[in-house]
Motif scaffolding. Structure first.
Motif, mmCIF file in Angstrom:
data_model
loop_
_atom_site.group_PDB
_atom_site.id
_atom_site.type_symbol
_atom_site.label_atom_id
_atom_site.label_comp_id
_atom_site.label_asym_id
_atom_site.label_seq_id
_atom_site.Cartn_x
_atom_site.Cartn_y
_atom_site.Cartn_z
ATOM 1 N N LEU A 95 -31.197 50.139 57.994
ATOM 2 C CA LEU A 95 -31.690 51.155 57.060
ATOM 3 C C LEU A 95 -32.324 50.488 55.847
ATOM 4 O O LEU A 95 -31.870 49.432 55.405
ATOM 5 N N SER A 96 -33.340 51.134 55.289
ATOM 6 C CA SER A 96 -33.942 50.635 54.053
ATOM 7 C C SER A 96 -33.044 51.023 52.883
ATOM 8 O O SER A 96 -32.151 51.863 53.009
ATOM 9 N N ASN A 97 -33.282 50.434 51.721
ATOM 10 C CA ASN A 97 -32.494 50.768 50.530
ATOM 11 C C ASN A 97 -32.625 52.240 50.176
ATOM 12 O O ASN A 97 -31.655 52.873 49.766
ATOM 13 N N ASP A 98 -33.840 52.795 50.320
ATOM 14 C CA ASP A 98 -34.058 54.212 50.011
ATOM 15 C C ASP A 98 -33.255 55.105 50.958
ATOM 16 O O ASP A 98 -32.677 56.107 50.540
ATOM 17 N N GLU A 99 -33.223 54.738 52.240
ATOM 18 C CA GLU A 99 -32.466 55.527 53.215
ATOM 19 C C GLU A 99 -30.965 55.469 52.913
ATOM 20 O O GLU A 99 -30.269 56.485 53.009
ATOM 21 N N VAL A 100 -30.478 54.296 52.505
ATOM 22 C CA VAL A 100 -29.061 54.160 52.152
ATOM 23 C C VAL A 100 -28.750 55.024 50.932
ATOM 24 O O VAL A 100 -27.740 55.729 50.900
#
Length: 149
Positions: A95-100
């Motif tokens: 997952l990307s940081n934004d998704e997390v």
């Protein structure tokens, strides 16, 4: 047999045919760990259980890489790094940081967390969603920061 175990076994056969000893050894380690866990729990593992095992194996190898690098044993660190690459092939897309961040916000809202005392509730909602796809320790730190704010 889970789909992921079947996939690993197919890759094992391919590695045998290609005479790729390093890859074959890593795949055998994975299957050995799966078999050991199945014997210990006396159940057949699901893909989710396998992802937990693979995540743990990657974490152990990352710790080893750090220790070997600190001890100036780059030859051993390279072997561990190669194993990490092979194991990560079977993990879901990270997952990307934004998704997390989005998943953390959703978990906080779902659990109705009001402060640090609700950290366990938030992590109970969040952990299954990010298992094997993000660093749970780092996500826990972000949850803690949001709950303290």
């Amino acid at each position: 047999m889970s789909a992921l175990v079947a996939q690993i076994k197919e890759h094992q056969k391919d590695a045998m045919r290609a005479k790729d000893k390093a890859r074959l050894g890593t795949l055998r380690l994975i299957l050995s760990e799966v078999k050991q866990r199945e014997v210990d729990t006396r159940t057949e593992l699901s893909d989710d259980d396998l992802i937990v095992i693979l995540t743990k194996m990657v974490k152990q190898r990352r710790d080893s890489v750090t220790q070997y690098t600190d001890a100036n044993r780059l030859d051993l660190a390279e072997v561990e790094q190669a194993e990490i690459i092979i194991i990560e092939e079977f993990l879901p897309q990270p997952l990307s940081n934004d998704e997390v961040e989005t998943l953390i916000e959703e978990a906080i809202a779902e659990s109705g967390a009001a402060g640090m005392q609700d950290m366990g509730k938030v992590m109970a909602v969040l952990k299954p969603r990010i298992q094997g796809r993000a660093d749970i320790g780092a996500a826990s730190g972000k949850v803690r920061a949001k709950l303290n704010a």
